[in-house]
Design an enzyme around this catalytic site. Sequence first.
Site: not given
Ligand SMILES: *Cc1c(COP(=O)(O)O)cnc(C)c1O
Length: 410
Positions: A200, A228, A264
């Site tokens: 990210s 992502h 997301k």
């Molecule tokens: C955003 C993200 C998470 C966290 O996800 P949540 O559902 O908010 O806990 C986990 N792994 C990666 C690679 C992320 O980018």
Amino acid sequence: MATTVAQPFDARTDETLRSLESGGQYKHLQMIRSPMDAVVRMRTAAGKEIEALCFCSNNYLGLANHPEVVEAGIEGLRKYGAGTASVRFICGTFEPHERLEATIAQYMGTESSYTFVSCWNATEALFPTFCEAGDVIISDELNHACIIDSIRLTPVIKKGVFKAVYRHGDLDDLEQRLVEAQENEEITGQVWVVTDGVFSMEGDIGNLPELRALCDKYDAKLVVDDSHGHGVMGPTGRGTHEHYGMVPGSELGTVDYFSGTLGKALGGGAGGFIAGPKRGTELIIQRGRPTLFSNALPVTVACSANKAIEIVMREPRRVQKLKDNVAYARKKIGEAGFEVLESPTAICPIIVGETAKAIAMSRKLLELGVFVIGFGYPVVPEGKARLRIQMSAAHETSHIDALVDALKKL
Ligand SMILES: *Cc1c(COP(=O)(O)O)cnc(C)c1O
């Protein structure tokens, strides 16, 4: 002991907070007063009420405030109440959980899936549950914090699990770790390789076909956290594996287990999942501590997330619109004289150099009505501070033009 003397925690915490503030690293929370969308109403950390173009959310497909997604959540709330008041295995598995898990499996092209309140929890369940003494977990050095913590936790819960790290994206270095694992007489169990799908901070991606090939060569399992990438990558937004053509039946092979988030692109509410063969999700249900001892995903969120994924599958043009927006934004930002890191994702990092500069630029952009976050050291290497612009299918061309105009004014 005199009661006026601060206890250790109080004294050191005050010191930590002071030094974060003076070092410009203190995170001031900004408050949003409207649904997440291309334009948000907000109260800034400085206390000002403004309307701003949002270029820093993970609302990649604009589904967080989609009328059908909202309606599905409301209907779920009416039909099932606020929640389960239980973990899944006692009395916390409701009809929407089963439906959502079938939808995720269909979307991911996997035999099964299982949900959690977050991807953090899903990933934290994965390695401590799957691994046994004599296994080794080999991890990309830039993997997400939830992968790192899951790996750190594993040998605490299961004695005799080994861990190793390879240089970011460096397949030769990974092969070196795989050879070492092969030569280590104490490593007699399963070899696991784990990577983010989309990283990210840089917006670069794991080379999944090459990772698959290496895993096959050394009889290892490949785990990909594509939080992502889901909803973003590949022609129909399945994820980074689809970007590479690693669809079911392809000779490139597949990923063994995925973890992902529902917080997301896939609705933006909350929740995470593991997707893969049934034996893995079955084991998680039997033995995964974050699901055995922690509540189920709220039913309302299960309903809205299910609708969001149905929309992604029904309307692949949303994924295409996101890609068109990304291409347009990259071109315009480049033409305005900024250095945008190359990336096939919806993340457009603009490298600006010093941390203080990134923070100042982000502050100035907000004054101009554009909400973009600046990341500096220690989140990214010194001298590589950046503005991280995140595109969404919710943006229109006029929003992107306004972003570029604001950037030009800096
Ligand atoms: C955003 C993200 C998470 C966290 O996800 P949540 O559902 O908010 O806990 C986990 N792994 C990666 C690679 C992320 O980018």
